[in-house]
Design an enzyme around this catalytic site. Structure first.
Site, PDB file in Angstrom:
ATOM      1  N   SER A 110       0.627  -1.180  -0.081  1.00 47.44           N
ATOM      2  CA  SER A 110      -0.136  -0.177  -0.334  1.00 47.44           C
ATOM      3  C   SER A 110       0.949   1.242   0.052  1.00 47.44           C
ATOM      4  O   SER A 110       1.776   1.390  -1.051  1.00 47.44           O
ATOM      5  CB  SER A 110      -1.113   0.034   0.889  1.00 47.44           C
ATOM      6  OG  SER A 110      -2.059   1.466   1.412  1.00 47.44           O
ATOM      7  N   GLU A 205      -1.173  -2.494  -8.141  1.00 46.77           N
ATOM      8  CA  GLU A 205      -2.673  -3.168  -7.563  1.00 46.77           C
ATOM      9  C   GLU A 205      -3.220  -2.203  -7.221  1.00 46.77           C
ATOM     10  O   GLU A 205      -2.070  -1.110  -6.805  1.00 46.77           O
ATOM     11  CB  GLU A 205      -2.167  -4.282  -5.900  1.00 46.77           C
ATOM     12  CG  GLU A 205      -1.054  -3.891  -5.187  1.00 46.77           C
ATOM     13  CD  GLU A 205      -1.758  -2.816  -4.274  1.00 46.77           C
ATOM     14  OE1 GLU A 205      -3.265  -3.169  -4.192  1.00 46.77           O
ATOM     15  OE2 GLU A 205      -1.134  -2.301  -3.257  1.00 46.77           O
ATOM     16  N   HIS A 275      -4.809  -5.386  -1.710  1.00 44.51           N
ATOM     17  CA  HIS A 275      -6.060  -5.379  -0.451  1.00 44.51           C
ATOM     18  C   HIS A 275      -6.192  -6.576  -0.159  1.00 44.51           C
ATOM     19  O   HIS A 275      -7.979  -6.232  -0.225  1.00 44.51           O
ATOM     20  CB  HIS A 275      -6.332  -3.393  -0.313  1.00 44.51           C
ATOM     21  CG  HIS A 275      -5.314  -2.576  -0.271  1.00 44.51           C
ATOM     22  ND1 HIS A 275      -5.036  -2.487  -1.824  1.00 44.51           N
ATOM     23  CD2 HIS A 275      -5.213  -1.692   0.514  1.00 44.51           C
ATOM     24  CE1 HIS A 275      -3.829  -1.155  -0.940  1.00 44.51           C
ATOM     25  NE2 HIS A 275      -3.699  -0.979  -0.041  1.00 44.51           N
TER      26      HIS A 275
END
Length: 308
Positions: A110, A205, A275
Site C-alpha cells: 500500500s 494493485e 488489499h
C-alpha cells in the site's frame, strides 16, 4: 536453546485506530516465534499519521545505525498516507551501507510502496511487498495462504508462484521484479524516487479506485515511457471500485482490454496480491522469470535477501 527471530515495527504512514487489532496482531506474530521490537510506534498519533514526520523518519533511519543490531524483519504497521513526506529525509547512503547484502526483510504494501521504490531507486535495496501488522496479522482469522507465502518468500532463495487464470497473451520473459500500489507508483513519476528499471516485470494493485481512474494512472505510466521499458505488466487485485449507471458497461474488464491494446507489452492478470486477505509476498528488486499462456502463469523469483 532456540533463538527467536526479531521483528521491528515501523509506522511510516497512518496510525492504527483499533487497539484490539494491534494486540491480536502482536499475538499472531509471537505465535510465529517472533520477538517484537518497536511496539511503541503503534501508540503514536499526530493528525492522521503515526507520529510526526521526524519520528517516522527516525524509525527508518535507525536501521542505518551501525551500533544497533539489525532485526530479521522490519514490518510496516499499516498503510494509508504519509510515506511520501519522508522520502527526502531518508539516509539512503547509510541504509545502503548497513543493509546491502544483509539478511533483513523490510515488508509492507500500500502506502509503503513509496518507501520501497525510493530505497530501490536511491540505495539499490530489495524489499518485500507483503503483509502488514494490522490489516493482515491483525485480521480475526490469519490467512494461511498469506502466512505460507510470507515465510516462503523470506526464507527460500528461489520460489515460484503459480496461477491457473487463463491468459490472453503468452509471455516468457526475465527481468527485475518491481512495483506495488498503482496510485503511489504513479505519484512518483518525475521524481528521483521512482526506479529507472529497464526490461523489468512490473506488478501493480490498488483498492477503491474506479476503472477509469486506474486506466488514467496506467496511461500515465505508458505516456511517460515507463511501460515500454518493461518486459511485462502483471496485474494484482483491484477491488473496491463502485459501478455506476453512467459507465454503460465500462468496467474493470473493459479497462484491462483497453490498456492491453495500447501498452505494447504482455499484460498478465490473476496475481493474488493487493488489499486482499490472501496475498503473496513479492520481493521488490529481485530477479524473476514470468511464463504465461492459456493455462495460466508462473513467476519464479530469486536473488532476494533471505533470513538466516
Amino acid at each position: 536453546m532456540t533463538v527467536l527471530r526479531t521483528l521491528e515495527l515501523i509506522a511510516p504512514s497512518g496510525y492504527p485506530d483499533d487497539p484490539q487489532t494491534v494486540q491480536r496482531a502482536l499475538q499472531q506474530l509471537r505465535a510465529q516465534g517472533l520477538q517484537i521490537q518497536g511496539e511503541q510506534v503503534t501508540q503514536r498519533c499526530v493528525q492522521r499519521f503515526a507520529g510526526t514526520d521526524g519520528e517516522r523518519i527516525a524509525d527508518l533511519n535507525r536501521l542505518a545505525d551501525p551500533e544497533r543490531r539489525l532485526p530479521d524483519i522490519v514490518m510496516a504497521v499499516r498503510g494509508g498516507y504519509g510515506a511520501v513526506r519522508l522520502l527526502h529525509e531518508l539516509d539512503y547512503k547509510g541504509l545502503q551501507q548497513r543493509l546491502h547484502d544483509q539478511p533483513v526483510a523490510l515488508v509492507g504494501h500500500s502506502d509503503f510502496t513509496a518507501i520501497q521504490l525510493a530505497l530501490l531507486a536511491r540505495a539499490g535495496l530489495t524489499t518485500f511487498s507483503g503483509p502488514m501488522l494490522t490489516s493482515d496479522f491483525g485480521a480475526p482469522v490469519l490467512s494461511a495462504f498469506t502466512l505460507q507465502h510470507f515465510w516462503s518468500a523470506l526464507t527460500q532463495p528461489v520460489f515460484t508462484l503459480s496461477s491457473m487464470v487463463p491468459q490472453l497473451q503468452s509471455a516468457d520473459v526475465t527481468g527485475l521484479l518491481w512495483g506495488g500500489n498503482l496510485a503511489v507508483l504513479a505519484s512518483l513519476v518525475g521524481t528521483p524516487y521512482l526506479p529507472q528499471v529497464q526490461g523489468g516485470i512490473l506488478f501493480i494493485e490498488d483498492i477503491n479506485e474506479q476503472p477509469f481512474r486506474l486506466e488514467r494512472m496506467i496511461y500515465q505510466l505508458h505516456e511517460a515511457g515507463i511501460l515500454r521499458q518493461q518486459q511485462a505488466l502483471l496485474l494484482g487485485d483491484f477491488s473496491g471500485g463502485r459501478r455506476f449507471d453512467y459507465d454503460n458497461g465500462y468496467d474493470l474488464h473493459a479497462m484491462i482490454d483497453q490498456v492491453r491494446s495500447v501498452i505494447g507489452i504482455p499484460l498478465v492478470t490473476g496475481l493474488s496480491f493487493g488489499h486482499i486477505p490472501d496475498k503473496v509476498t513479492l520481493p521488490v528488486g529481485a530477479k524473476a522469470r514470468l511464463l504465461a499462456n492459456a493455462h495460466g502463469f508462473t513467476l519464479t523469483v530469486s536473488g532476494h535477501p533471505t533470513l538466516a
